[in-house]
Design an enzyme around this catalytic site. Sequence first.
Site, PDB file in Angstrom:
ATOM      1  N   VAL A   1       0.839  -1.206   0.000  1.00  0.00           N
ATOM      2  CA  VAL A   1       0.000   0.000   0.000  1.00  0.00           C
ATOM      3  C   VAL A   1       0.873   1.254   0.000  1.00  0.00           C
ATOM      4  CG1 VAL A   1      -1.838   1.252   1.197  1.00  0.00           C
ATOM      5  CG2 VAL A   1      -1.791  -1.252   1.243  1.00  0.00           C
ATOM      6  N   TYR A   2       1.856   1.279   0.893  1.00  0.00           N
ATOM      7  CA  TYR A   2       2.761   2.430   0.965  1.00  0.00           C
ATOM      8  C   TYR A   2       3.531   2.608  -0.333  1.00  0.00           C
ATOM      9  CZ  TYR A   2       6.653   5.355   2.543  1.00  0.00           C
ATOM     10  OH  TYR A   2       7.579   6.349   2.667  1.00  0.00           O
TER      11      TYR A   2
END
Length: 244
Positions: free
Chosen positions: A154-155
Amino acid sequence: MSQAQALAGQVAAITGAASGIGFASAHAMVKAGAQVVLIDRDEAALARACASLGPAAQPLVLDLLDTGQCAGMPERVLAQAGRLDVFHANAGLYVGGNLVDASDDAIDRMLQLNINVVMKNVRGVLPHMIERGSGDIIVTSSLAAHFPTPWEPVYASSKWAINCFVQTVRRQVFKHGIRVGAISPGPVITSLLADWPADKLQEAKASGSLIEASEVAEVVLFMLTRPRGVTIRDIVMMPTQFDL
């Protein structure tokens, strides 16, 4: 001009500036002669940060995840400082680990701050810089923007998106004398590391594979102090011992 006065007469604004890379960047710019507006939602930490930097540092308490406060950021900076030469979009959140373990709320907050807020903040400061015919915008990206890091999907995805944003916006605004670039550090000793997967954090600590925030700030200052005809679009920096 000496490095100590390389930014003399300039005004900078930095988001996420009460700690970590943001504070280190503010410290470096103040030392280089700039007036700096430090933006953060943590009022107490912001007050301590500005007190340590002296009269060249001004606090601006804002929660960038609040839509209204985010929209009002450029106007408040200009009202406080009168002009803006440098904008460092640094505020960000981290979500690591397996995707199936991430909550919807955590994903929404991180993507909002890491992508949407950056885009809105940059859009907000551009009219002033375009009118003046000059400016520098630097975005804190990540080494994860250049490698599909499997422990932080996600990051990493948020940083891939923001690198595309930096490169495309740069092409739209260079004709106005505005430089846009991204700094992409590997793991930096900041509070964000507290959210790293425990095994990866222990591995990095044991091998000495971490960067100091001050080292990132030195590179930010390098980007800002190139001749106006030179743009540093991307810098990737990592600990020498980091195996990626």
